[in-house]
Design a protein around this motif. Structure first.
Motif, PDB file in Angstrom:
ATOM      1  N   TYR A 262      28.473   1.046  12.055  1.00 21.47           N
ATOM      2  CA  TYR A 262      29.235   0.099  11.662  1.00 21.47           C
ATOM      3  C   TYR A 262      30.870   0.968  11.283  1.00 21.47           C
ATOM      4  N   MET A 263      31.865   0.567  11.897  1.00 20.13           N
ATOM      5  CA  MET A 263      33.049   1.172  11.656  1.00 20.13           C
ATOM      6  C   MET A 263      34.357   0.113  11.584  1.00 20.13           C
ATOM      7  N   GLY A 264      33.748  -1.171  10.972  1.00 24.36           N
ATOM      8  CA  GLY A 264      34.749  -2.051  10.743  1.00 24.36           C
ATOM      9  C   GLY A 264      34.402  -3.659  11.739  1.00 24.36           C
ATOM     10  N   GLY A 265      35.084  -4.628  11.425  1.00 25.82           N
ATOM     11  CA  GLY A 265      35.022  -5.645  11.991  1.00 25.82           C
ATOM     12  C   GLY A 265      33.865  -6.524  11.216  1.00 25.82           C
ATOM     13  N   GLY A 266      33.657  -7.643  11.722  1.00 20.94           N
ATOM     14  CA  GLY A 266      32.528  -8.587  11.313  1.00 20.94           C
ATOM     15  C   GLY A 266      31.228  -8.300  11.634  1.00 20.94           C
ATOM     16  N   LEU A 267      30.230  -8.146  11.040  1.00 21.26           N
ATOM     17  CA  LEU A 267      28.964  -8.019  11.213  1.00 21.26           C
ATOM     18  C   LEU A 267      28.125  -9.118  10.708  1.00 21.26           C
ATOM     19  N   ASN A 268      27.562 -10.004  11.357  1.00 14.67           N
ATOM     20  CA  ASN A 268      26.709 -11.070  10.719  1.00 14.67           C
ATOM     21  C   ASN A 268      25.282 -10.980  11.244  1.00 14.67           C
ATOM     22  N   LEU A 269      24.469 -10.658  10.149  1.00 14.73           N
ATOM     23  CA  LEU A 269      23.016 -10.586  10.368  1.00 14.73           C
ATOM     24  C   LEU A 269      22.348 -11.846   9.810  1.00 14.73           C
ATOM     25  N   ALA A 270      22.861 -12.867   9.585  1.00 14.41           N
ATOM     26  CA  ALA A 270      22.379 -13.923   8.771  1.00 14.41           C
ATOM     27  C   ALA A 270      21.188 -14.581   9.494  1.00 14.41           C
ATOM     28  N   GLY A 271      21.229 -14.555  10.769  1.00 11.67           N
ATOM     29  CA  GLY A 271      20.145 -15.264  11.364  1.00 11.67           C
ATOM     30  C   GLY A 271      19.167 -14.378  12.020  1.00 11.67           C
ATOM     31  N   TYR A 272      19.182 -13.492  11.729  1.00 15.21           N
ATOM     32  CA  TYR A 272      18.384 -12.067  12.375  1.00 15.21           C
ATOM     33  C   TYR A 272      16.789 -12.553  11.614  1.00 15.21           C
ATOM     34  N   THR A 274      13.903 -12.134   9.317  1.00 12.79           N
ATOM     35  CA  THR A 274      13.606 -11.391   8.062  1.00 12.79           C
ATOM     36  C   THR A 274      12.484 -10.219   8.155  1.00 12.79           C
ATOM     37  N   SER A 275      11.454 -10.790   9.179  1.00  7.97           N
ATOM     38  CA  SER A 275      10.568  -9.636   9.466  1.00  7.97           C
ATOM     39  C   SER A 275      10.894  -8.586   9.997  1.00  7.97           C
ATOM     40  N   GLU A 276      12.130  -8.561  10.740  1.00  7.22           N
ATOM     41  CA  GLU A 276      12.453  -7.541  11.813  1.00  7.22           C
ATOM     42  C   GLU A 276      13.815  -6.802  11.002  1.00  7.22           C
ATOM     43  N   ILE A 277      14.206  -7.478   9.890  1.00  9.76           N
ATOM     44  CA  ILE A 277      15.406  -6.573   9.541  1.00  9.76           C
ATOM     45  C   ILE A 277      15.162  -5.462   9.074  1.00  9.76           C
ATOM     46  N   LYS A 278      13.793  -5.040   8.559  1.00  8.99           N
ATOM     47  CA  LYS A 278      13.581  -3.604   8.086  1.00  8.99           C
ATOM     48  C   LYS A 278      13.895  -2.574   9.447  1.00  8.99           C
ATOM     49  N   ASN A 279      13.872  -3.117  10.669  1.00 11.54           N
ATOM     50  CA  ASN A 279      13.896  -2.100  11.479  1.00 11.54           C
ATOM     51  C   ASN A 279      15.343  -1.841  12.007  1.00 11.54           C
ATOM     52  N   ILE A 280      16.341  -2.497  11.126  1.00 14.76           N
ATOM     53  CA  ILE A 280      17.585  -2.267  11.567  1.00 14.76           C
ATOM     54  C   ILE A 280      18.453  -1.147  10.625  1.00 14.76           C
ATOM     55  N   THR A 281      18.964  -0.167  11.111  1.00  7.58           N
ATOM     56  CA  THR A 281      19.278   0.645  10.242  1.00  7.58           C
ATOM     57  C   THR A 281      21.131   0.910  10.185  1.00  7.58           C
ATOM     58  N   LEU A 282      21.917   0.673   9.530  1.00  6.30           N
ATOM     59  CA  LEU A 282      23.278   0.859   9.476  1.00  6.30           C
ATOM     60  C   LEU A 282      23.673   2.273   9.235  1.00  6.30           C
TER      61      LEU A 282
END
Length: 282
Positions: A262-272, A274-282
């Motif tokens: 992530y280097m700017g702009g809008g990032l919306n994860l609200a609908g992702y 929650t059981s999978e959110i642990k697999n996203i690394t920023l």
């Protein structure tokens, strides 16, 4: 009877025209053609089955095109198919017929590109360059096998120690591209810039060298599904614009890289999920 033209010089095959009785089938009565050739009727469309009249032998088309998957009225090269879709609003469907190596520009049109279990490939360069506001291309694979691919292979020049890599699909200048089915691979897979829009609801995206999906320059990336694999570098790199993720499966092989850089702009994860959110690394 049996008619074998398989060994006839392909440079001259265009000069052969056959006339068949109505009760003779080209495909079932033993007419053998060189690999990559087929029969065309007077409307310049490939034909099989029981036919009568004059039929010309030509190379198999790279693509068919028409108003829909059920109504295909043109046959020829991919370049000819794209030109038809750009210039004629009634052309809304392009169906790939064989594996082809090349690079193509799509400057307009609103149509579906069906990979049809075939592969388009290129080394170093982008396979597709989609541009201009109002252009909308939907890539999918409506075949039973769904094994269609768009692949841009990277190339490492050891003498100058530089890697050359293109994208499977490059999008710019306000164009919209939708991904429904198919596999997309490249040094990086999808580039979006210049206020373009990318909608991903399915398909598989494999990046093999650089970032998988690059979103920059006020572009919009919406991910509601799909599978994303990276063996090197980040899966998604955002340098502005907006990214919304509400679905999809992300597999990152190298622990030093990020699912999302992530280097700017809008990032919306609200609908992702929650059981999978642990697999996203920023």
């Amino acid at each position: 009877g049996g008619l074998n033209l398989a060994g006839y010089p392909t440079s001259e095959i265009k000069n052969i025209t056959l006339r068949s009785r109505a009760d003779v089938s080209f495909s079932e009565r033993g007419i053998t053609l060189p690999n990559g050739y087929c029969f065309y009727n007077e409307n310049n469309m490939p034909v099989t089955g029981f036919v009568s009249g004059d039929y010309t032998i030509k190379e198999e088309p790279e693509a068919l095109w028409g108003a829909s998957e059920e109504v295909l009225s043109g046959a020829g090269t991919i370049e000819e198919a794209i030109t038809a879709a750009v210039n004629d609003n009634s052309i809304a469907y392009i169906q790939l017929q064989k594996d082809v190596t090349g690079t193509w520009t799509i400057p307009g049109g609103v149509f579906t590109f069906d990979l049809n279990s075939h592969t388009l490939s290129q080394q170093i360069y982008n396979v597709f360059n989609v541009s201009n506001e109002g252009t909308e291309v939907t890539f999918t694979d409506n075949s039973n096998g769904k094994t269609g691919k768009i692949v841009s292979n990277y190339y490492y020049d050891a003498e100058i120690d530089i890697v050359f890599a293109g994208a499977a699909v490059n999008i710019s200048q306000g164009a919209t591209v939708n991904f429904l089915e198919g596999c997309y691979e490249g040094g990086n897979v999808v580039n979006a810039a210049g206020a373009s829009t990318v909608n991903i609801s399915g398909g598989t995206f494999n990046n093999t060298y650089y970032d998988g999906i690059i979103n920059e320059g006020y572009s919009t990336l919406n991910i509601t599904g799909g599978t994303f694999n990276s063996t090197r570098d980040d899966i998604i790199a955002t340098y502005g614009g907006s990214v919304t993720i509400s679905g999809g499966t992300f597999h990152l092989t190298r622990g030093t890289d990020k699912t999302i850089y992530y280097m700017g702009g809008g990032l919306n994860l609200a609908g992702y999920p929650t059981s999978e959110i642990k697999n996203i690394t920023l």
